[in-house]
Design a protein around this motif. Structure first.
Motif, PDB file in Angstrom:
ATOM      1  N   SER A   8       1.008  -0.986   0.011  1.00 13.08           N
ATOM      2  CA  SER A   8       0.034   0.012   0.017  1.00 13.08           C
ATOM      3  C   SER A   8       0.923   1.338   0.089  1.00 13.08           C
ATOM      4  CB  SER A   8      -0.847  -0.167   1.085  1.00 13.08           C
ATOM      5  OG  SER A   8      -1.706   1.146   1.456  1.00 13.08           O
ATOM      6  N   ARG A   9       2.028   1.261   0.637  1.00 11.72           N
ATOM      7  CA  ARG A   9       2.780   2.478   0.871  1.00 11.72           C
ATOM      8  C   ARG A   9       3.515   2.835  -0.650  1.00 11.72           C
ATOM      9  NH1 ARG A   9       5.991   1.256   6.281  1.00 11.72           N
ATOM     10  NH2 ARG A   9       4.573   2.126   7.957  1.00 11.72           N
ATOM     11  N   TRP A  10       4.015   1.822  -1.151  1.00 11.49           N
ATOM     12  CA  TRP A  10       4.687   2.049  -2.488  1.00 11.49           C
ATOM     13  C   TRP A  10       3.607   2.393  -3.613  1.00 11.49           C
ATOM     14  CZ3 TRP A  10       9.482   3.019  -3.187  1.00 11.49           C
ATOM     15  CH2 TRP A  10      10.166   2.558  -2.500  1.00 11.49           C
ATOM     16  N   ASP A  11       2.419   1.678  -3.556  1.00 13.50           N
ATOM     17  CA  ASP A  11       1.516   1.975  -4.413  1.00 13.50           C
ATOM     18  C   ASP A  11       0.918   3.445  -4.132  1.00 13.50           C
ATOM     19  OD1 ASP A  11      -0.629   1.356  -6.499  1.00 13.50           O
ATOM     20  OD2 ASP A  11      -2.143   1.310  -5.114  1.00 13.50           O
ATOM     21  N   ASN A  12       0.597   3.912  -2.895  1.00 15.66           N
ATOM     22  CA  ASN A  12       0.266   5.303  -2.681  1.00 15.66           C
ATOM     23  C   ASN A  12       1.407   6.286  -2.985  1.00 15.66           C
ATOM     24  OD1 ASN A  12      -2.261   4.685  -1.779  1.00 15.66           O
ATOM     25  ND2 ASN A  12      -1.543   4.271   0.177  1.00 15.66           N
ATOM     26  N   LEU A  13       2.714   5.830  -2.803  1.00 16.59           N
ATOM     27  CA  LEU A  13       3.493   7.022  -3.263  1.00 16.59           C
ATOM     28  C   LEU A  13       3.573   7.062  -4.835  1.00 16.59           C
ATOM     29  CD1 LEU A  13       6.242   8.499  -2.394  1.00 16.59           C
ATOM     30  CD2 LEU A  13       7.700   6.266  -2.689  1.00 16.59           C
ATOM     31  N   LYS A  14       3.622   5.992  -5.618  1.00 16.69           N
ATOM     32  CA  LYS A  14       3.521   6.159  -6.987  1.00 16.69           C
ATOM     33  C   LYS A  14       2.252   7.079  -7.271  1.00 16.69           C
ATOM     34  CE  LYS A  14       2.590   3.408 -11.192  1.00 16.69           C
ATOM     35  NZ  LYS A  14       2.391   2.197 -11.742  1.00 16.69           N
ATOM     36  N   LYS A  15       1.085   6.980  -6.873  1.00 14.19           N
ATOM     37  CA  LYS A  15       0.008   7.669  -7.068  1.00 14.19           C
ATOM     38  C   LYS A  15       0.371   9.357  -6.809  1.00 14.19           C
ATOM     39  CE  LYS A  15      -3.467   3.984  -6.187  1.00 14.19           C
ATOM     40  NZ  LYS A  15      -4.587   3.818  -5.286  1.00 14.19           N
ATOM     41  N   THR A  16       0.960   9.258  -5.779  1.00  6.45           N
ATOM     42  CA  THR A  16       1.357  10.850  -5.293  1.00  6.45           C
ATOM     43  C   THR A  16       2.381  11.376  -6.418  1.00  6.45           C
ATOM     44  OG1 THR A  16       1.244  10.302  -3.036  1.00  6.45           O
ATOM     45  CG2 THR A  16       2.452  12.158  -3.460  1.00  6.45           C
ATOM     46  N   PHE A  17       3.363  10.547  -6.864  1.00  4.99           N
ATOM     47  CA  PHE A  17       4.422  10.983  -7.772  1.00  4.99           C
ATOM     48  C   PHE A  17       3.565  11.458  -9.115  1.00  4.99           C
ATOM     49  CE2 PHE A  17       8.127   9.305  -5.424  1.00  4.99           C
ATOM     50  CZ  PHE A  17       8.937  10.471  -5.260  1.00  4.99           C
ATOM     51  N   ASN A  18       2.540  10.362  -9.581  1.00  7.47           N
ATOM     52  CA  ASN A  18       1.956  10.596 -10.678  1.00  7.47           C
ATOM     53  C   ASN A  18       1.118  11.778 -10.725  1.00  7.47           C
ATOM     54  OD1 ASN A  18       2.864   8.519 -12.425  1.00  7.47           O
ATOM     55  ND2 ASN A  18       1.368   7.037 -11.253  1.00  7.47           N
ATOM     56  N   TYR A  19       0.474  12.187  -9.471  1.00  9.48           N
ATOM     57  CA  TYR A  19      -0.376  13.289  -9.437  1.00  9.48           C
ATOM     58  C   TYR A  19       0.458  14.638  -9.500  1.00  9.48           C
ATOM     59  CZ  TYR A  19      -2.923  17.235  -7.089  1.00  9.48           C
ATOM     60  OH  TYR A  19      -3.432  18.288  -6.699  1.00  9.48           O
ATOM     61  N   HIS A  20       1.488  14.655  -8.721  1.00 11.72           N
ATOM     62  CA  HIS A  20       2.488  15.982  -8.945  1.00 11.72           C
ATOM     63  C   HIS A  20       3.127  16.005 -10.264  1.00 11.72           C
ATOM     64  CE1 HIS A  20       2.368  17.733  -4.839  1.00 11.72           C
ATOM     65  NE2 HIS A  20       1.991  16.495  -4.257  1.00 11.72           N
ATOM     66  N   LYS A  21       3.310  14.913 -10.830  1.00 12.88           N
ATOM     67  CA  LYS A  21       4.041  14.947 -12.259  1.00 12.88           C
ATOM     68  C   LYS A  21       3.083  15.616 -13.172  1.00 12.88           C
ATOM     69  CE  LYS A  21       5.830  12.211 -16.176  1.00 12.88           C
ATOM     70  NZ  LYS A  21       5.984  10.854 -16.773  1.00 12.88           N
ATOM     71  N   LYS A  22       1.886  15.338 -13.167  1.00 14.53           N
ATOM     72  CA  LYS A  22       0.949  15.924 -14.128  1.00 14.53           C
ATOM     73  C   LYS A  22       0.493  17.675 -13.611  1.00 14.53           C
ATOM     74  CE  LYS A  22      -4.089  15.399 -15.425  1.00 14.53           C
ATOM     75  NZ  LYS A  22      -4.446  16.787 -14.984  1.00 14.53           N
TER      76      LYS A  22
END
Length: 337
Positions: A121-135
């Motif tokens: 869950s931690r890594w999956d949520n971290l990926k979502k955070t990076f994708n959001y901030h990249k956009k």
């Protein structure tokens, strides 16, 4: 886009990462689409409430976002070790040991599945955070650069087109998204898939073992670490639960490394040596631990600083013995008994 912009960008990322870690998405059990609740990786009633002080407060190590050093944070039992894990129905799978502290109940074999899902869950949520901030950053930098080029075109009567906005920040984000993908796949393939196959009776890949010592510790943890025994590297998931009169260690590991695991465990001949192993694990194995505030406050400043400084060291496995004792009170309890 000045220094303040990039400072705010960093803190917004940290804030959104924490929010994502608390979002209640769907249950993580396979083929379940029900809404997840905030699951405790370490049982609240049977462990955390016993471990905490009279105000239900616990201490835990956390990274200071400014200094990147470990500090001691404060939390409450209702929040300690939680992650958006399972729905109410699947939470009940853990109730055999979670509510009344019956660690001989068969449901204890599921404990380290919680640790695996929390890491996933931690890594999956971290990926979502990076994708959001990249956009978000891509849109902002595009707008910023386009305004500059439009002004230049208007001033020089030129027709310059913006072809790419790739910069060091986007490159950094892309590398971290790749790392998240790698870790998610690694956890799935090496930890989650073998565990679920074993639970379903499709294969016999994972072994779960329980070890009890008759000494209560002022600490509980739930983490994962690598070991290197005779040149073979393997992973162990370990949950340590402290109760009023004993401490329970719940191990899980891949059966193909059973010989190496037994070699590791045979190094510890008695309860005192097991305490030393737990102390090494909380330093070199995982920072996912909680400690009784009164115990921590009883340590000298030198001892507290040494523990927090050593948490940054990544050169050793948890079978390396510390050159000092952490739980002196527990050792005294053992000697008196």
């Amino acid at each position: 886009m000045n220094k303040d912009y990039f400072t705010n960008l960093n803190y917004n990322f940290i804030s959104n990462r924490e929010k994502n870690n608390k979002k209640r998405l769907k249950c993580m059990f396979p083929d379940c689409n029900k809404k997840a609740v905030m699951s405790h990786t370490i049982p609240e009633s049977a462990v955390l409430k016993i471990l905490s002080n009279k105000d239900n407060v616990l201490y835990y190590p956390e990274i200071d976002n400014k200094t990147k050093k470990y500090l001691i944070g404060k939390t409450y039992t209702r929040k300690a070790s939680v992650f958006p894990g399972f729905c109410n129905e699947h939470e009940n799978h853990f109730s055999g040991y979670e509510k009344d502290g019956n660690f001989q109940d068969q449901s204890i074999v599921l404990q380290n599945l919680r640790v695996i899902y929390r890491n996933y869950s931690r890594w999956d949520n971290l990926k979502k955070t990076f994708n959001y901030h990249k956009k978000k950053y891509t849109e902002e930098i595009f707008k910023y650069q386009k305004e500059k080029i439009d002004f230049l075109n208007q001033y020089q009567k030129s027709d310059i087109k913006l072809m790419s906005i790739e910069d060091d920040i986007i490159e950094h984000i892309n590398k971290n998204i790749d790392l998240c993908d790698y870790m998610i796949q690694k956890i799935h393939n090496e930890d989650l898939y073998p565990f679920l196959r074993t639970l379903n009776g499709d294969d016999n890949l994972i072994s779960v073992g329980i070890l009890e010592i008759n000494i209560p510790l002022p600490l509980s943890l739930a983490g994962k670490s690598e070991f290197d025994i005779n040149g073979k590297k393997f992973t162990i998931h370990l949950s340590v639960f402290s109760t009023n009169n004993k401490t329970i260690l719940c191990f899980s590991y891949n059966l193909k490394y059973e010989k190496e695991f037994n070699t590791l465990l045979s190094q510890y001949k008695n309860d005192i040596e097991i305490i030393g192993f737990i102390e090494s694990w909380m330093i070199y194995g995982t920072d996912d631990w909680f400690i009784n505030p009164n115990e921590w406050d009883s340590y000298t400043k030198i001892k507290q600083d040494k523990i927090l400084d050593l948490l940054k060291v990544q050169d050793y496995y948890p079978d390396k013995k510390l050159d000092f004792n952490i739980f002196d009170n527990a050792r005294n309890y053992y000697n008196k008994s």
